[in-house]
Motif scaffolding. Structure first.
Motif, mmCIF file in Angstrom:
data_model
loop_
_atom_site.group_PDB
_atom_site.id
_atom_site.type_symbol
_atom_site.label_atom_id
_atom_site.label_comp_id
_atom_site.label_asym_id
_atom_site.label_seq_id
_atom_site.Cartn_x
_atom_site.Cartn_y
_atom_site.Cartn_z
ATOM 1 N N TYR A 64 1.084 -1.146 0.051
ATOM 2 C CA TYR A 64 -0.107 -0.109 -0.036
ATOM 3 C C TYR A 64 0.740 1.170 -0.077
ATOM 4 O O TYR A 64 1.772 1.489 0.897
ATOM 5 N N VAL A 100 2.352 1.160 -7.125
ATOM 6 C CA VAL A 100 1.101 0.956 -7.412
ATOM 7 C C VAL A 100 0.457 -0.300 -6.446
ATOM 8 O O VAL A 100 1.113 -1.260 -5.946
ATOM 9 N N ASN A 101 -0.584 0.255 -5.638
ATOM 10 C CA ASN A 101 -1.263 -0.712 -4.602
ATOM 11 C C ASN A 101 -1.626 -1.955 -5.355
ATOM 12 O O ASN A 101 -2.170 -2.056 -6.256
ATOM 13 N N SER A 102 -1.254 -3.068 -4.442
ATOM 14 C CA SER A 102 -1.410 -4.353 -4.996
ATOM 15 C C SER A 102 -1.694 -5.531 -3.965
ATOM 16 O O SER A 102 -1.324 -5.115 -2.868
ATOM 17 N N ARG A 121 -4.114 -5.348 -9.074
ATOM 18 C CA ARG A 121 -3.339 -4.252 -8.931
ATOM 19 C C ARG A 121 -4.180 -2.813 -9.269
ATOM 20 O O ARG A 121 -5.171 -3.014 -10.118
ATOM 21 N N GLN A 122 -3.736 -1.977 -8.482
ATOM 22 C CA GLN A 122 -4.575 -0.808 -9.084
ATOM 23 C C GLN A 122 -4.421 -0.272 -10.362
ATOM 24 O O GLN A 122 -3.230 -0.428 -10.940
ATOM 25 N N TYR A 123 -5.413 0.596 -10.601
ATOM 26 C CA TYR A 123 -5.559 0.952 -12.166
ATOM 27 C C TYR A 123 -5.655 -0.310 -13.226
ATOM 28 O O TYR A 123 -5.784 -0.229 -14.434
#
Length: 449
Positions: free
Chosen positions: A362, A376-378, A399-401
């Motif tokens: 995070y 990237v938050n994952s 994964r974020q995005y």
């Protein structure tokens, strides 16, 4: 301007660049020095007497704007056509991201049964673009001649590239150990030296294209800064020489690992771990710190004007800004923050050499920060088979995005490790927006039996 947009797009293509770091590998009990990148407490109680890392390279790129059908590319012998082999999803707040992590000559060794020490060298590069208009990028890339009218309003636009080197010293110690549990703590202090950075930002930037008059009406503000002589038309970092002579700073990592041990009569045979566990939990604060720059030129512009869209075809961004917008240059002392993150993991020993892990990352560095990179938050779920000579893991990532699930595979065989957290999903998916890959060579010295 068109040149810069092209650079952004090429960096963001899911197959164009060599990550988060070493996805799936760092939880292996025999990953050695690589496990310290996740949690420095892993340096104590190691299952090897010593380990020397020759070189390990990991990279990760992705975006939420452009996707590629890698399966179709494979059928066409990877003959890539931008128009036919890609799909775009333009919005007012598209995002691009990537990083490369090169772990150079490094050594880790056990001081005694309770403590360990490591010395590491790394070169790292991060790329982030957040909240940029995909429609504007598409128009600049393809030209405005065939574009219909569009309007975009970007808020908290930010873009940056930063490359730096690290020399790290890691120490860890076992605080509690008995037949049922073990508690380890560790920390890394990093000496940072930067090769430089490039930064673009705007709190609010509006664009409105009129296809009849071929004009682009803009509003808001825009600023950019570059260090060590870099500019928007030249992002060629001079690698090792600039890193060794660059601006310096201090950073670090902190971590704690708790293991619920097996009872003695449940222990594995001597081929396996000398100190097995049923459940291992870890928490770490990774990459806190900063690099301080002085006397950096920052250019600020008021973007309230109308310009001819044809200027984007044959003029540089500097020329467009200077000829059409009011602005000025000032000297600033930016503080470039590392991509600070909170990392946690849970590693469950299901049966003998079979494990199931959960790893979360995070970002604590907001994407709106002007002079900071961010991960990237994952969330990664990874089953693995593990032994001294061979480990195989298959991480599944959220994964974020990224709207889909990423699925990959990796292995460690003797001194060689190779893997990707997304190769399998990219091969079977018709819409790939991120990818990663890693490879490394290191030489462990195991305990004598």
């Amino acid at each position: 301007m068109k040149k810069i947009a092209t650079v952004f797009l090429l960096i963001a293509l899911p197959f164009s660049v060599w990550s988060q770091t070493f996805i799936g590998n760092t939880l292996d009990n025999y990953s050695g020095i690589n496990s310290l990148l996740l949690n420095p407490a892993n340096v104590s109680g190691s299952n090897t007497r010593a380990e020397f890392n020759f070189i390990s390279i990991s990279a990760f790129v992705g975006n939420d704007y452009i996707s590629v059908n890698i399966g179709e590319l494979q059928k066409n012998d990877f003959q890539f056509n931008f128009d036919s082999d890609t799909d775009t999803s333009p919005s007012n707040d598209n995002n691009f991201f990537g990083n490369v992590d090169i772990l150079g000559p490094s050594v880790m060794f056990r001081l005694n049964d309770k403590s360990g020490l490591a010395v590491s060298s790394r070169v790292r590069g991060f790329f982030n673009v957040n909240n940029i208009s995909g429609q504007l990028l598409e128009s600049v890339q393809e030209g405005f001649d065939d574009q219909s009218d569009f309007e975009s309003q970007m808020t908290n636009l930010s873009g940056n590239v930063h490359i730096w080197g690290e020399l790290g010293l890691t120490y860890g110690r076992v605080l509690i150990e008995n037949n049922y549990r073990r508690l380890r703590v560790g920390g890394t202090i990093k000496y940072l030296t930067s090769a430089g950075g490039l930064f673009i930002s705007s709190s609010s930037l509006g664009v409105n294209f009129n296809s009849i008059s071929n004009t682009l009406n803009t509003s808001g503000t825009l600023s950019y800064a570059s260090t060590q002589g870099l500019d928007l038309q030249n992002t060629d970092f001079s690698t090792l020489q600039s890193i060794l002579s660059g601006t310096t700073g201090i950073g670090g990592d902190l971590g704690v690992v708790y293991e619920m041990q097996l009872k003695k009569d449940d222990a594995f045979d001597s081929f396996y771990l000398s100190s097995p566990y049923k459940l291992r939990l870890g928490l770490s604060l990774v990459d806190f710190g900063k690099v301080n720059y002085t006397g950096v030129s920052e250019f600020n512009y008021e973007m309230n004007a109308s310009i001819n869209a044809s200027d984007f075809e044959d003029k540089s961004l500097d020329e467009i800004l200077d000829e059409n917008y009011e602005g000025g240059e000032s000297l600033v002392n930016p503080v470039i923050g590392l991509p600070t993150s909170l990392q946690f993991f849970a590693d469950y020993n299901w049966k003998k050499r079979l494990y199931l892990s959960l790893h979360g990352a995070y970002s604590l560095a907001g994407s709106e920060l002007k002079y900071s990179n961010s991960i990237v938050n994952s969330l990664v779920i990874s089953p693995r088979f593990e032994s001294k000579a061979l480990s195989i893991y298959s991480p599944i990532s959220f994964r974020q995005y990224n709207s889909g699930v990423m699925w990959g595979v990796g292995f460690r065989l003797g001194p060689l490790m190779l893997g990707s957290g997304s190769i399998l999903s990219n091969l079977i998916s018709s819409s790939s927006k991120s990818t990663d890959i890693y490879i490394g060579i290191k030489f462990p010295v195991n305990e004598k039996k």
